[in-house]
Design an enzyme around this catalytic site. Structure first.
Site, PDB file in Angstrom:
ATOM      1  CE  LYS A  69      -3.855  14.316  -3.292  1.00 30.39           C
ATOM      2  NZ  LYS A  69      -2.623  13.816  -2.668  1.00 30.39           N
ATOM      3  NE  ARG A 112       1.772  14.981  -1.684  1.00 32.07           N
ATOM      4  CZ  ARG A 112       1.131  14.813  -0.526  1.00 32.07           C
ATOM      5  NH1 ARG A 112       1.726  14.204   0.500  1.00 32.07           N
ATOM      6  NH2 ARG A 112      -0.108  15.234  -0.401  1.00 32.07           N
ATOM      7  N   GLY A 223       3.728   8.725   8.271  1.00 32.46           N
ATOM      8  CA  GLY A 223       2.444   8.006   8.270  1.00 32.46           C
ATOM      9  C   GLY A 223       1.323   8.753   8.970  1.00 32.46           C
ATOM     10  CG  ASP A 225      -2.138  11.298   6.828  1.00 29.08           C
ATOM     11  OD1 ASP A 225      -2.650  10.557   7.693  1.00 29.08           O
ATOM     12  OD2 ASP A 225      -2.258  11.096   5.611  1.00 29.08           O
ATOM     13  N   GLY A 296       6.031  15.172   8.496  1.00 28.00           N
ATOM     14  CA  GLY A 296       5.509  15.633   7.203  1.00 28.00           C
ATOM     15  C   GLY A 296       4.106  15.108   6.984  1.00 28.00           C
TER      16      GLY A 296
HETATM   17  N1  LIG Z   1       2.336  12.426   5.089  1.00 22.87           N
HETATM   18  C1  LIG Z   1       1.752  12.345   3.929  1.00 22.87           C
HETATM   19  O1  LIG Z   1       1.809  13.277   3.116  1.00 22.87           O
HETATM   20  C2  LIG Z   1       1.041  11.079   3.547  1.00 22.87           C
HETATM   21  C3  LIG Z   1       0.777  10.789   2.205  1.00 22.87           C
HETATM   22  C4  LIG Z   1       0.189   9.564   1.876  1.00 22.87           C
HETATM   23  C5  LIG Z   1      -0.150   8.667   2.879  1.00 22.87           C
HETATM   24  N2  LIG Z   1       0.073   9.020   4.180  1.00 22.87           N
HETATM   25  C6  LIG Z   1      -0.278   8.108   5.272  1.00 22.87           C
HETATM   26  O2  LIG Z   1       0.696   7.090   5.322  1.00 22.87           O
HETATM   27  C7  LIG Z   1       0.135   5.951   5.974  1.00 22.87           C
HETATM   28  C8  LIG Z   1       0.446   4.706   5.160  1.00 22.87           C
HETATM   29  O3  LIG Z   1      -0.247   4.785   3.932  1.00 22.87           O
HETATM   30  P1  LIG Z   1      -0.223   3.552   2.907  1.00 22.87           P
HETATM   31  O4  LIG Z   1      -0.996   3.957   1.730  1.00 22.87           O
HETATM   32  O5  LIG Z   1       1.174   3.062   2.781  1.00 22.87           O
HETATM   33  O6  LIG Z   1      -1.056   2.464   3.728  1.00 22.87           O
HETATM   34  P2  LIG Z   1      -0.975   0.891   3.529  1.00 22.87           P
HETATM   35  O7  LIG Z   1      -2.227   0.360   4.119  1.00 22.87           O
HETATM   36  O8  LIG Z   1      -0.622   0.551   2.126  1.00 22.87           O
HETATM   37  O9  LIG Z   1       0.272   0.468   4.443  1.00 22.87           O
HETATM   38  C9  LIG Z   1       0.289   0.651   5.825  1.00 22.87           C
HETATM   39  C10 LIG Z   1       1.221  -0.415   6.387  1.00 22.87           C
HETATM   40  O10 LIG Z   1       1.442  -0.126   7.767  1.00 22.87           O
HETATM   41  C11 LIG Z   1       1.449  -1.368   8.442  1.00 22.87           C
HETATM   42  N3  LIG Z   1       1.167  -1.146   9.859  1.00 22.87           N
HETATM   43  C12 LIG Z   1       0.010  -0.718  10.412  1.00 22.87           C
HETATM   44  N4  LIG Z   1       0.177  -0.623  11.744  1.00 22.87           N
HETATM   45  C13 LIG Z   1       1.446  -0.983  12.015  1.00 22.87           C
HETATM   46  C14 LIG Z   1       2.200  -1.092  13.211  1.00 22.87           C
HETATM   47  N5  LIG Z   1       1.675  -0.809  14.397  1.00 22.87           N
HETATM   48  N6  LIG Z   1       3.492  -1.480  13.125  1.00 22.87           N
HETATM   49  C15 LIG Z   1       4.032  -1.766  11.925  1.00 22.87           C
HETATM   50  N7  LIG Z   1       3.368  -1.690  10.749  1.00 22.87           N
HETATM   51  C16 LIG Z   1       2.086  -1.305  10.817  1.00 22.87           C
HETATM   52  C17 LIG Z   1       0.375  -2.187   7.755  1.00 22.87           C
HETATM   53  O11 LIG Z   1       0.522  -3.569   8.003  1.00 22.87           O
HETATM   54  C18 LIG Z   1       0.624  -1.810   6.302  1.00 22.87           C
HETATM   55  O12 LIG Z   1       1.532  -2.676   5.669  1.00 22.87           O
HETATM   56  C19 LIG Z   1      -1.361   6.259   6.116  1.00 22.87           C
HETATM   57  O13 LIG Z   1      -1.605   6.695   7.437  1.00 22.87           O
HETATM   58  C20 LIG Z   1      -1.593   7.370   5.128  1.00 22.87           C
HETATM   59  O14 LIG Z   1      -2.695   8.177   5.470  1.00 22.87           O
HETATM   60  C21 LIG Z   1       0.683  10.174   4.523  1.00 22.87           C
END
Ligand SMILES: NC(=O)c1ccc[n+]([C@@H]2O[C@H](COP(=O)([O-])OP(=O)(O)OC[C@H]3O[C@@H](n4cnc5c(N)ncnc54)[C@H](O)[C@@H]3O)[C@@H](O)[C@H]2O)c1
Length: 326
Positions: A69, A112, A223, A225, A296
């Site tokens: 990826k 995933r 969220g 990570d 996770g």
């Molecule tokens: N664990 C994993 O394997 C994995 C995989 C993909 C993404 N992620 C992580 O997940 C997170 C979200 O990714 P995404 O693509 O959905 O981002 P995104 O920008 O599409 O969505 C994030 C959302 O969180 C909201 N937000 C931010 N701060 C907030 C707070 N304090 N209270 C409430 N809501 C809040 C934002 O308004 C937004 O709607 C990122 O940190 C990303 O790196 C983790």
């Protein structure tokens, strides 16, 4: 003759790939990963002049596939009116080296990750869990609502996002598809009412307070990570029985990493991995009042698994364009 490569866009994945088929594949992936027969090379990060490129690879014995990826992050794209992250994934047959699939993988990554959140809730939440709260209504939150709401017969689904209109849009979009009524509320009410809390924000400030979380709750924290990200107040964590997708990674970059750094938790804070729970090697929930938390941060083997599931679905349904590269 070499097999043709299937090419799938994000729109095709969204419209035609069944997220529910990915959930059991991720469950199997997490369990099989514990057997130590998969390959998970270190990430390759390249600091380019305009931003970061990150390459993740993984081989899983269960799929007998290899994936690569490649993601590109360009913060400056906001001014260009472009997405800040682009990502595509290649899936290979490890025996022949044939390229089987090229798929847009921002959405595949959300699938995933949401699947892992749902698997954790299925193994760790109380049987009678009736209220689901999803904190964060972005790309990941959307897929978490979809995956988690099918795991259990929830009575209601509560959404909170710091941008209320974002949560309202998600509630409207999923109103027909979701198996239970969806309501937008504030963080405190969402957490206080929930039996299962899933966090899916990119926040660097804690959102979920310890006093809002009832005994017996399960949390899937997806969220955070990176070490700088955090979604739960550190005081909550010592009340929880903690599980990781991979303990060593989560200690460095997961939801608990800041609490570990501050000495609130020891490096032995995780009871084990979710894979060990699935295999029955580590006890999951030990009582109805226990709070369980799954941390996770995502593994390359999960990418291989989602790509393999997308490939199988595309073959079975005749999806995507076919390209003969050689
Ligand atoms: N664990 C994993 O394997 C994995 C995989 C993909 C993404 N992620 C992580 O997940 C997170 C979200 O990714 P995404 O693509 O959905 O981002 P995104 O920008 O599409 O969505 C994030 C959302 O969180 C909201 N937000 C931010 N701060 C907030 C707070 N304090 N209270 C409430 N809501 C809040 C934002 O308004 C937004 O709607 C990122 O940190 C990303 O790196 C983790």
């Amino acid at each position: 003759m070499a097999r043709e490569t299937i090419v799938l866009t994000r729109g095709e994945v969204a419209a035609q790939i069944d997220l529910q088929e990915i959930v059991p594949a991720i469950e199997k992936c997490l369990a099989e990963f514990e057997k130590g027969e998969d390959l998970l090379p270190p990430k390759c990060i390249v600091d380019l002049p305009g931003g970061i490129a990150a390459c993740l690879t993984g081989y899983t014995k269960a799929t007998h596939k290899f994936s690569m990826k490649m993601g590109q992050e360009r913060k400056g794209n906001v001014e260009r009116g472009l997405p800040t992250i682009f990502s595509t994934m290649n899936l290979y047959d490890p025996d022949t080296g044939e390229l089987l699939l090229i798929v847009e993988s921002v959405l595949a990554t959300m699938y995933r990750t949401a699947a892992a959140a749902a698997v954790a809730a299925n193994h760790l939440a109380r049987r009678e869990a009736g209220v689901l709260a999803v904190i964060g209504s972005g790309q990941l939150g959307r897929q978490c609502v979809r995956a988690l709401s099918r795991m259990r017969p929830f009575r209601s689904i509560l959404l909170f996002d710091i941008r209320r209109e974002q949560a309202e849009r998600l509630a409207a979009d999923l109103a027909e598809e979701a198996p239970a009524p969806i309501r937008v509320t504030d963080a405190e009410e969402a957490c206080r009412e929930a039996d299962v809390i899933c966090t899916a924000t990119n926040s660097t400030e804690p959102i979920v307070r310890s006093e809002w979380v009832r005994e017996g709750t399960h949390l899937s924290c997806m969220g955070a990570d990176l070490h700088a990200k955090i979604e739960c107040r550190p005081e909550l964590l010592p009340r929880c029985r903690l599980f990781a997708d991979k303990v060593e990674h989560c200690l460095q970059r997961g939801e608990a990493s800041q609490a570990v750094e501050r000495g609130i938790l020891g490096k032995d804070c995780y009871a084990g991995s979710l894979g060990q729970v699935i295999l029955g090697q580590v006890e999951g929930r030990r009582g109805r009042d226990e709070i369980t938390l799954f941390d996770g941060i995502g593994l390359g083997v999960q990418d291989t698994t989602v790509a393999a599931s997308i490939y199988e679905q595309a073959l079975a349904k005749g999806l995507g364009r076919r390209v003969a590269f050689s």
